[in-house]
Enzyme design. Structure first.
Site, PDB file in Angstrom:
ATOM      1  N   GLY A  13      11.598   4.287  31.628  1.00 39.80           N
ATOM      2  CA  GLY A  13      12.614   4.739  30.688  1.00 39.80           C
ATOM      3  C   GLY A  13      12.891   3.747  29.534  1.00 39.80           C
ATOM      4  O   GLY A  13      13.851   3.634  29.155  1.00 39.80           O
ATOM      5  N   MET A  92       7.458  13.567  32.303  1.00 45.83           N
ATOM      6  CA  MET A  92       5.928  13.834  32.554  1.00 45.83           C
ATOM      7  C   MET A  92       5.643  15.482  33.099  1.00 45.83           C
ATOM      8  O   MET A  92       4.848  15.424  33.853  1.00 45.83           O
ATOM      9  CB  MET A  92       5.378  12.761  33.457  1.00 45.83           C
ATOM     10  CG  MET A  92       5.379  11.206  32.940  1.00 45.83           C
ATOM     11  SD  MET A  92       4.574  11.339  31.392  1.00 45.83           S
ATOM     12  CE  MET A  92       4.854   9.290  31.058  1.00 45.83           C
ATOM     13  N   LEU A  95       7.424  22.010  30.529  1.00 45.37           N
ATOM     14  CA  LEU A  95       8.477  22.979  30.824  1.00 45.37           C
ATOM     15  C   LEU A  95       8.076  24.352  30.488  1.00 45.37           C
ATOM     16  O   LEU A  95       7.042  24.566  29.491  1.00 45.37           O
ATOM     17  CB  LEU A  95       9.544  22.706  30.032  1.00 45.37           C
ATOM     18  CG  LEU A  95      10.301  21.333  30.281  1.00 45.37           C
ATOM     19  CD1 LEU A  95      11.331  20.986  29.179  1.00 45.37           C
ATOM     20  CD2 LEU A  95      11.128  21.736  31.615  1.00 45.37           C
ATOM     21  N   ASN A 109      10.467  15.970  22.008  1.00 42.00           N
ATOM     22  CA  ASN A 109       9.579  15.185  22.674  1.00 42.00           C
ATOM     23  C   ASN A 109       9.066  14.072  22.017  1.00 42.00           C
ATOM     24  O   ASN A 109       8.856  14.046  20.798  1.00 42.00           O
ATOM     25  CB  ASN A 109       8.555  15.857  23.424  1.00 42.00           C
ATOM     26  CG  ASN A 109       7.666  15.299  24.297  1.00 42.00           C
ATOM     27  OD1 ASN A 109       8.155  14.475  25.250  1.00 42.00           O
ATOM     28  ND2 ASN A 109       6.466  15.139  24.142  1.00 42.00           N
ATOM     29  N   HIS A 111       5.751  11.650  21.975  1.00 43.65           N
ATOM     30  CA  HIS A 111       4.251  11.553  22.653  1.00 43.65           C
ATOM     31  C   HIS A 111       3.689  10.561  21.711  1.00 43.65           C
ATOM     32  O   HIS A 111       3.650  10.326  20.602  1.00 43.65           O
ATOM     33  CB  HIS A 111       3.555  13.057  22.142  1.00 43.65           C
ATOM     34  CG  HIS A 111       2.328  13.207  22.722  1.00 43.65           C
ATOM     35  ND1 HIS A 111       2.113  13.302  24.092  1.00 43.65           N
ATOM     36  CD2 HIS A 111       1.123  12.703  22.387  1.00 43.65           C
ATOM     37  CE1 HIS A 111       0.542  13.070  24.177  1.00 43.65           C
ATOM     38  NE2 HIS A 111       0.110  12.888  23.285  1.00 43.65           N
ATOM     39  N   ASP A 152       3.090  20.129  23.399  1.00 41.24           N
ATOM     40  CA  ASP A 152       2.753  18.948  22.558  1.00 41.24           C
ATOM     41  C   ASP A 152       2.600  19.962  21.201  1.00 41.24           C
ATOM     42  O   ASP A 152       2.050  19.328  20.103  1.00 41.24           O
ATOM     43  CB  ASP A 152       1.795  17.948  22.703  1.00 41.24           C
ATOM     44  CG  ASP A 152       2.095  16.964  23.777  1.00 41.24           C
ATOM     45  OD1 ASP A 152       3.312  16.684  23.941  1.00 41.24           O
ATOM     46  OD2 ASP A 152       0.862  16.815  24.436  1.00 41.24           O
ATOM     47  N   ALA A 181       6.129   2.000  17.187  1.00 43.13           N
ATOM     48  CA  ALA A 181       6.566   3.515  16.629  1.00 43.13           C
ATOM     49  C   ALA A 181       7.415   4.254  17.443  1.00 43.13           C
ATOM     50  O   ALA A 181       8.600   4.634  17.199  1.00 43.13           O
ATOM     51  CB  ALA A 181       5.146   4.318  16.965  1.00 43.13           C
ATOM     52  N   GLU A 182       7.242   4.331  18.900  1.00 41.11           N
ATOM     53  CA  GLU A 182       8.042   5.210  19.890  1.00 41.11           C
ATOM     54  C   GLU A 182       9.364   4.670  19.772  1.00 41.11           C
ATOM     55  O   GLU A 182      10.459   5.851  19.478  1.00 41.11           O
ATOM     56  CB  GLU A 182       7.692   5.191  21.206  1.00 41.11           C
ATOM     57  CG  GLU A 182       6.290   5.873  21.426  1.00 41.11           C
ATOM     58  CD  GLU A 182       5.898   5.937  23.065  1.00 41.11           C
ATOM     59  OE1 GLU A 182       6.771   6.633  23.798  1.00 41.11           O
ATOM     60  OE2 GLU A 182       4.798   5.629  23.243  1.00 41.11           O
TER      61      GLU A 182
HETATM   62  C1  GAR Z   1       5.751   7.019  26.697  1.00 44.89           C
HETATM   63  O1  GAR Z   1       4.989   6.140  26.072  1.00 44.89           O
HETATM   64  C2  GAR Z   1       5.809   8.065  26.173  1.00 44.89           C
HETATM   65  O2  GAR Z   1       5.728   8.457  24.984  1.00 44.89           O
HETATM   66  C3  GAR Z   1       5.015   8.806  27.123  1.00 44.89           C
HETATM   67  O3  GAR Z   1       4.910   8.220  28.396  1.00 44.89           O
HETATM   68  C4  GAR Z   1       5.706   6.921  28.239  1.00 44.89           C
HETATM   69  C5  GAR Z   1       7.066   6.626  28.908  1.00 44.89           C
HETATM   70  O4  GAR Z   1       7.515   5.548  28.825  1.00 44.89           O
HETATM   71  N1  GAR Z   1       5.227  10.343  27.176  1.00 44.89           N
HETATM   72  C6  GAR Z   1       4.277  11.121  27.480  1.00 44.89           C
HETATM   73  O5  GAR Z   1       3.123  10.687  27.618  1.00 44.89           O
HETATM   74  C7  GAR Z   1       4.684  12.530  27.460  1.00 44.89           C
HETATM   75  N2  GAR Z   1       3.610  13.290  27.472  1.00 44.89           N
HETATM   76  P1  GAR Z   1       9.131   5.172  29.133  1.00 44.89           P
HETATM   77  O6  GAR Z   1       9.480   5.694  30.684  1.00 44.89           O
HETATM   78  O7  GAR Z   1       9.272   3.671  29.243  1.00 44.89           O
HETATM   79  O8  GAR Z   1       9.792   5.912  28.094  1.00 44.89           O
END
Ligand code: GAR
Length: 201
Positions: A13, A92, A95, A109, A111, A152, A181-182
């Site tokens: 999270g 993960m 849907l 989402n 990615h 995606d 980035a994220e």
């Molecule tokens: C993140 O890097 C997110 O982008 C990826 O999983 C990680 C979750 O981290 N998501 C995917 O790969 C979805 N296809 P977090 O639980 O610390 O946010």
């Protein structure tokens, strides 16, 4: 009226944390996180939500016999909180079309690659960074996109590139992609979509 947001998670999270921080600092101002829903009751993300007084719920995928049962559990929670907008933040699970069509343009989402590279079924979490390193790309990044029936495959909202450095492991690359980035583009995209929904409310 503020857009009512649900954040769906599966693990640590850190993206949820970025959203909570953005809400507290005013980057997210047109919506409010009403509930966090985890696909796994042990997800640390639920503890993060509780710490900030946000409702934390689980729809346990493992104990569901069918995808429908799993998605119905999620939908019940969404209805309970009268949710307008769903943010997948490290969620993960894929849907179904039955689910996504009920929330067209209302699910986003994050990615951890520059879509259309290293995305789709089987590309999640560290696997994405392993694939990027195996391919030998010098630049990767993250994408926030709308969610439709194609994993995606929905319209891209924001992307940000991140350099791959010599000696990177999947873990070091994952950390840099998250930090650079994220955690930046997810809150920004959340506010963009949330304010559009609010205008139409
Ligand atoms: C993140 O890097 C997110 O982008 C990826 O999983 C990680 C979750 O981290 N998501 C995917 O790969 C979805 N296809 P977090 O639980 O610390 O946010």
């Amino acid at each position: 009226m503020l857009t009512k947001i649900a954040v769906l998670v599966s693990g640590g999270g850190t993206n949820l944390q970025a959203l909570i921080d953005a809400q507290n600092s005013g980057i997210i101002k047109s919506g409010k996180i009403e509930v966090v829903i985890a696909s796994n009751p042990d997800a640390y993300a639920l503890k993060r939500a509780q710490k900030y007084g946000i409702a934390a719920k689980a729809a346990d995928k493992k104990t569901c016999k069918t995808q429908d049962e799993f998605e119905n559990q999620i939908i019940q929670i969404l209805q309970e909180y009268d949710i307008d907008f769903i943010v997948l933040a490290g969620f993960m699970c894929i849907l179904s079309e039955n689910f996504t069509k009920q929330f067209r343009n209302r699910i986003i989402n994050v990615h951890p690659s520059l879509i259309p590279s290293f995305c789709g079924k089987g590309y999640y979490g560290l696997k994405v960074h392993e694939a990027a390193l195996n391919y030998g790309v010098k630049v990767t990044g993250a994408t926030v996109h709308y969610v439709n029936e194609i994993p995606d495959g929905g319209e891209i909202i924001l992307q940000k590139s991140v350099d791959v450095l010599e000696g990177d492991t999947p873990e070091t690359l994952q950390k840099r992609v998250m930090e650079q980035a994220e955690w930046i583009i997810l809150p920004k995209a959340c506010e963009i979509v949330s304010s559009n929904i609010k205008k139409g409310k």
